[in-house]
Scaffold this motif. Structure first.
Motif, PDB file in Angstrom:
ATOM      1  N   ARG A  50      -3.158   8.675   3.302  1.00 39.97           N
ATOM      2  CA  ARG A  50      -3.572   8.020   2.057  1.00 39.97           C
ATOM      3  C   ARG A  50      -3.162   6.551   2.052  1.00 39.97           C
TER       4      ARG A  50
ATOM      5  N   ASP B  82      -5.580   4.782   4.402  1.00 41.01           N
ATOM      6  CA  ASP B  82      -6.886   4.644   3.749  1.00 41.01           C
ATOM      7  C   ASP B  82      -6.887   3.467   2.776  1.00 41.01           C
ATOM      8  N   GLU B  83      -5.792   3.307   2.024  1.00 42.13           N
ATOM      9  CA  GLU B  83      -5.704   2.194   1.070  1.00 42.13           C
ATOM     10  C   GLU B  83      -5.682   0.858   1.813  1.00 42.13           C
TER      11      GLU B  83
ATOM     12  N   VAL C 146       0.858  -1.182   0.000  1.00 43.02           N
ATOM     13  CA  VAL C 146       0.000   0.000   0.000  1.00 43.02           C
ATOM     14  C   VAL C 146       0.895   1.232   0.000  1.00 43.02           C
TER      15      VAL C 146
ATOM     16  N   GLY D 247       0.852   5.844  -0.231  1.00 42.32           N
ATOM     17  CA  GLY D 247       0.182   7.133  -0.283  1.00 42.32           C
ATOM     18  C   GLY D 247       1.208   8.133  -0.784  1.00 42.32           C
TER      19      GLY D 247
END
Length: 103
Positions: A63, A66-67, A20, A22
């Motif tokens: 971010r 969130d992912e 993941v 961001g």
């Protein structure tokens, strides 16, 4: 969301879900840039840039989290940060790691 910069979580079995990340591209503020230029004459910390990079890391981290949450992750291991200049006056900050689920 638990974030660690090691490849495991002590006392927990984990299952890797996915990488993941961001990212954010932040540009310099002209007023801060002018003051930074003045600061280079006398030396010391350029607080305007420090604050800009702190904000950029916070945005990139959010971010990334969130992912991971969208994948149903419980934690992110091996969290790393990077930055690079993308054009004059702008820098990219990236946060990345491996989203994991507890077993």
């Amino acid at each position: 969301m638990l974030l660690v910069n090691i490849d495991h979580i002590p006392g927990r079995e984990i299952e890797a879900l996915s990488i993941v990340k961001g990212t954010v591209v932040q540009s310099k503020n002209f007023g801060k840039d002018f003051m930074a230029g003045m600061k280079t004459l006398v030396g010391g910390e350029i607080t305007g840039y420090t604050e800009m990079l702190i904000e950029a890391r916070q945005i990139a981290t959010k971010r990334m989290v969130d992912e991971a949450q969208a994948l149903g992750a419980d934690a992110i291991v091996n969290v790393r940060y990077g930055s690079s200049s993308v054009m004059q006056g702008a820098a990219e900050v990236i946060a990345y790691g491996t989203a994991v689920k507890f077993r």
